[in-house]
Structure formats: structure tokens, C-alpha cells
Enzyme design. Structure first.
Site, PDB file in Angstrom:
ATOM      1  N   ARG A 158     -27.816 -28.259  37.178  1.00 58.82           N
ATOM      2  CA  ARG A 158     -28.414 -28.780  35.939  1.00 58.82           C
ATOM      3  C   ARG A 158     -27.852 -27.880  34.871  1.00 58.82           C
ATOM      4  O   ARG A 158     -28.152 -26.686  34.834  1.00 58.82           O
ATOM      5  CB  ARG A 158     -29.949 -28.712  35.999  1.00 58.82           C
ATOM      6  N   HIS A 201     -28.636 -25.324  29.207  1.00 63.91           N
ATOM      7  CA  HIS A 201     -29.339 -26.125  28.204  1.00 63.91           C
ATOM      8  C   HIS A 201     -30.566 -25.369  27.698  1.00 63.91           C
ATOM      9  O   HIS A 201     -30.902 -24.296  28.199  1.00 63.91           O
ATOM     10  CB  HIS A 201     -29.761 -27.473  28.802  1.00 63.91           C
ATOM     11  N   HIS A 243     -34.639 -26.249  25.399  1.00 67.82           N
ATOM     12  CA  HIS A 243     -35.590 -27.256  24.944  1.00 67.82           C
ATOM     13  C   HIS A 243     -36.400 -26.741  23.745  1.00 67.82           C
ATOM     14  O   HIS A 243     -36.553 -25.537  23.559  1.00 67.82           O
ATOM     15  CB  HIS A 243     -36.635 -27.586  26.030  1.00 67.82           C
ATOM     16  N   GLU A 273     -40.864 -24.880  29.637  1.00 64.18           N
ATOM     17  CA  GLU A 273     -40.607 -25.543  30.916  1.00 64.18           C
ATOM     18  C   GLU A 273     -41.292 -24.780  32.047  1.00 64.18           C
ATOM     19  O   GLU A 273     -41.015 -23.609  32.282  1.00 64.18           O
ATOM     20  CB  GLU A 273     -39.104 -25.605  31.172  1.00 64.18           C
ATOM     21  N   HIS A 295     -31.135 -21.792  29.642  1.00 64.40           N
ATOM     22  CA  HIS A 295     -31.203 -21.538  31.073  1.00 64.40           C
ATOM     23  C   HIS A 295     -30.351 -22.554  31.831  1.00 64.40           C
ATOM     24  O   HIS A 295     -29.853 -23.515  31.248  1.00 64.40           O
ATOM     25  CB  HIS A 295     -32.657 -21.585  31.568  1.00 64.40           C
ATOM     26  N   GLU A 338     -36.498 -35.771  29.312  1.00 57.50           N
ATOM     27  CA  GLU A 338     -35.378 -35.038  29.898  1.00 57.50           C
ATOM     28  C   GLU A 338     -34.042 -35.569  29.375  1.00 57.50           C
ATOM     29  O   GLU A 338     -33.027 -34.869  29.434  1.00 57.50           O
ATOM     30  CB  GLU A 338     -35.441 -35.165  31.425  1.00 57.50           C
TER      31      GLU A 338
END
Length: 378
Positions: free
Chosen positions: A90, A93, A95, A99, A138, A160
Site C-alpha cells: 500500500r 501516502h 490522510h 488511521e 506511512h 480510501e
């Protein structure tokens, strides 16, 4: 043996449903088809299954989510079920939201760098948690067995599909700016992705120690990992519970949770929460939840593995194991502290004549109640 077809009928009320109908859904939701006699009034839908959510498939895995779009009452929290194949990433990125994550199966490596350049890198496995504060960049990479995990975000409208990804950022930044920022050559710039990578294949990483870097500013001051299953559970006559909030997992300053296991025939006691709405994820077993909204309104919902449940702030509720196997679920809150009110404890610690008079009971009945929280009973 032929299974009896469920019907919306109880005594002289209701009648048979000759169709058309979705029999599988009726079998999974008997308390919606034929509500308990105590149910009354209109309460919003408090259930949505991950199995009914759209699955986004990528070269290295898949993901699906339940947000306020799927479950309109869920304004405070949203959840994502994600699978990464062995070695898959993943991508790097960040946010706007915090999270919180619980590893459902397998293992992965997680890494982050905070605002001071301090680093975090560790491996997590089934039953472990992680927490990344909002804005902290992360990444996640599956280890040799692959990994599936639940992500929970402190915003019901989170998706997401709209996170900040480094590949997407660079694809929309002029190459001249990237060259000036990093000192990269035209050949290096030509290799950059043209769009977001999101989830993509990779090689299973080497041993953790060989992967770690030493930052001049050191490691993050509070670990972003917590071993939830390593916690000694509180045990009750009807099951067990592990509560993890900021008092046990200091980095998790926005979300708290409990991992609850209810034995067959057991029940999460009548209670409510004093801080926030409750977002639930059912991991194993089958159960039902009755929710009291005041003003004579009550409704009952059925849950099984993969379902999301929701309880608005201060609504009284219970959760009962209706199957032959343990009912296992997470209950989560947009608050650093886990708090609940036990109806039994409230009554036991109120002058007994008050509760006895209110409920038309003998004083001795009230005095026999436990003064500590039963939490899970049978």
C-alpha cells in the site's frame, strides 16, 4: 433436513410472504423479518455488510469500504477491509484523518516518518494494532503470507479512494519543479509513474533489522504498534474483553476500541457509551443487537462475520451470541478513552429503594446485583 422458511408472522400478527423475496437475507436477518414484540418506532439502519460493499481490485490486492455513503448513520467513523498479496505495497501516502488498524490475518511491515523526521518501522501480525496520526506519512507492505487488515478512520465521510499518495502527487507536479526540489536528471524523472500506484506488487522484504534506517532525529517517541491479543483479557462468566485506549496505547490519541468475545449463550450486557457513537466490526460468529433510542423506540439487528454495526451516541444496547461458536467483534470510538455505563452497575450503586420503586421490584432483588460491571453475562 429441509429448513423451515422464515415468515413475517408472530401469533395473530403478520402473515406469510409468498415472494418475490431474498430468502438468504431473510435467514441472516430473522429479527428484521420478524421483529421482537418489544421493537417499536423508527430507528435508522444500523448494519451494512462488507460483502455488499464495492471491491476495488489492484495488481497487488483488493480493498472495500463502509463509509457514511453506505451506512448514512455512521457519521463519526468509517472502515476499510484491505488485502495485500505477499510482498505487495500500500504505497507511501497520508490522510487528513487518523488511521487505526487491526490485523485480521497474516502479517505486514508498517513504516512512518513524523513531522520531526523521526522514524518508525515494525512488523505486525494477526491481533496487532497500529495507529498513524492524521497527516503523518506511512506505508504498508505484506510479508510472506500476505495480510488482511481492518482500517478505521475518525471521519464517517472518509474514503480510501481519496487519500494523498506520493505517486499521484508527483504525477501532478511539473517535472521542472521535481528536478529543482530533488536534483534529479531527466532520465530519473522519466521513470516516474504517470498516475497513482495505490496497491502494487513487490518483493517480500528482508529481515526487519536489515530494513531499518537510522534518522538523525531518532525514532518516534511513542510506538505506533500495539499487540492487542497479547493483552490479558478481562474475563466474565459470559466471555472476555480486551479494552485498548490511550491509557494502554499512548499513540492512539483519536480512537479507542474493545475486542469482545462472547461465549455461546452469552451477552454483552445492557449498556451505553458516554462519549461517542460506536462503530463495530464482526470477526466471527453470529449475534443480534437490540438498540434503545428513547421515546419508546427500539430495534433489533442481526450480525455475522464481515458485518459492520453502528450505535449512535448514548443509545442503550445489548449484543447477544445467537450461535454455537464464540461471537467475536470490535467496538470502536472516536475518542482516546473507552467509557461505558453498565445498567446493572448503575442500579446496584443507586440507593436500592429508588431502583426497586421504579421497577416494581423487591429491595432484595436490587441488592443482589453486582456493584462492578458484569460487561459480559449469560
Amino acid at each position: 433436513m429441509t429448513q423451515t422458511l422464515p415468515q413475517p408472522k408472530r401469533g395473530i400478527r403478520g402473515g406469510t410472504d409468498t415472494g418475490p423475496r431474498n430468502i438468504e437475507l431473510d435467514l441472516q436477518n430473522p429479527d428484521l423479518l420478524t421483529p421482537p414484540a418489544e421493537d417499536a418506532g423508527t430507528i435508522p439502519n444500523l448494519k451494512f455488510s462488507m460483502s455488499m460493499a464495492h471491491t476495488r481490485m489492484e495488481e497487488g490486492g483488493w480493498t472495500r469500504e463502509v463509509t457514511q455513503r453506505e451506512l448514512p448513520v455512521a457519521t463519526q467513523l468509517a472502515g476499510v477491509d484491505m488485502k495485500l498479496n505477499p510482498g505487495a505495497y500500500r504505497e507511501m501516502h497520508w490522510h487528513k484523518q487518523s488511521e487505526w488498524a487491526y490485523v485480521l490475518d497474516g502479517s505486514c511491515r508498517i513504516g512512518a516518518v513524523d513531522q520531526e523526521g523521526r522514524t518508525f518501522l515494525d512488523d505486525v501480525q494477526r491481533g496487532d494494532l497500529w495507529f498513524f496520526p492524521k497527516g503523518v506519512p506511512h506505508h504498508i507492505q505484506a510479508l510472506g503470507e500476505g495480510v488482511e487488515f481492518l482500517l478505521v478512520f475518525d471521519d464517517g465521510m472518509f474514503s480510501e479512494n481519496s487519500t494523498f499518495m506520493i505517486s499521484d502527487y508527483f504525477a501532478h507536479t511539473p517535472r521542472s519543479v521535481l528536478a529543482k526540489n530533488f536534483g534529479w536528471s531527466p532520465e530519473q524523472l522519466a521513470k516516474l509513474p504517470e498516475r497513482e500506484k495505490y496497491i502494487f506488487d513487490g518483493q517480500v522484504p528482508s529481515a526487519l533489522e536489515s530494513d531499518k534506517l537510522v534518522s538523525p532525529t531518532g525514532d518516534v517517541p511513542r510506538t505506533f504498534k500495539h499487540r492487542m491479543l497479547a493483552e490479558t483479557p478481562e474475563r466474565f462468566k459470559g466471555g472476555s474483553a480486551r479494552v485498548v485506549d490511550s491509557t494502554r496505547f499512548a499513540a492512539s490519541n483519536a480512537i479507542s476500541a474493545a475486542l469482545v468475545e462472547i461465549d455461546p449463550g452469552g451477552m454483552r450486557e445492557l449498556h451505553w457509551h458516554t462519549t461517542d457513537d460506536e462503530w463495530q466490526y464482526y470477526i466471527a460468529g453470529t449475534g443480534r443487537m437490540g438498540v434503545f433510542a428513547g421515546s419508546g423506540m427500539n430495534r433489533t439487528f442481526n450480525y455475522q462475520a464481515g458485518d459492520v454495526g453502528y450505535v449512535p451516541f448514548a443509545y442503550g444496547h445489548y449484543i447477544e451470541n445467537t450461535g454455537k461458536e464464540p461471537l467475536v467483534f470490535l467496538e470502536m470510538f472516536r475518542n482516546p478513552r473507552f467509557e461505558d455505563i453498565s445498567v446493572s452497575q448503575w442500579m446496584a450503586n443507586t440507593p436500592p429503594e429508588v431502583a426497586a420503586a421504579t421497577l416494581n421490584q423487591d429491595r432484595a432483588t436490587i441488592e443482589a446485583l453486582p456493584h462492578t460491571k458484569p460487561r459480559i453475562t449469560r
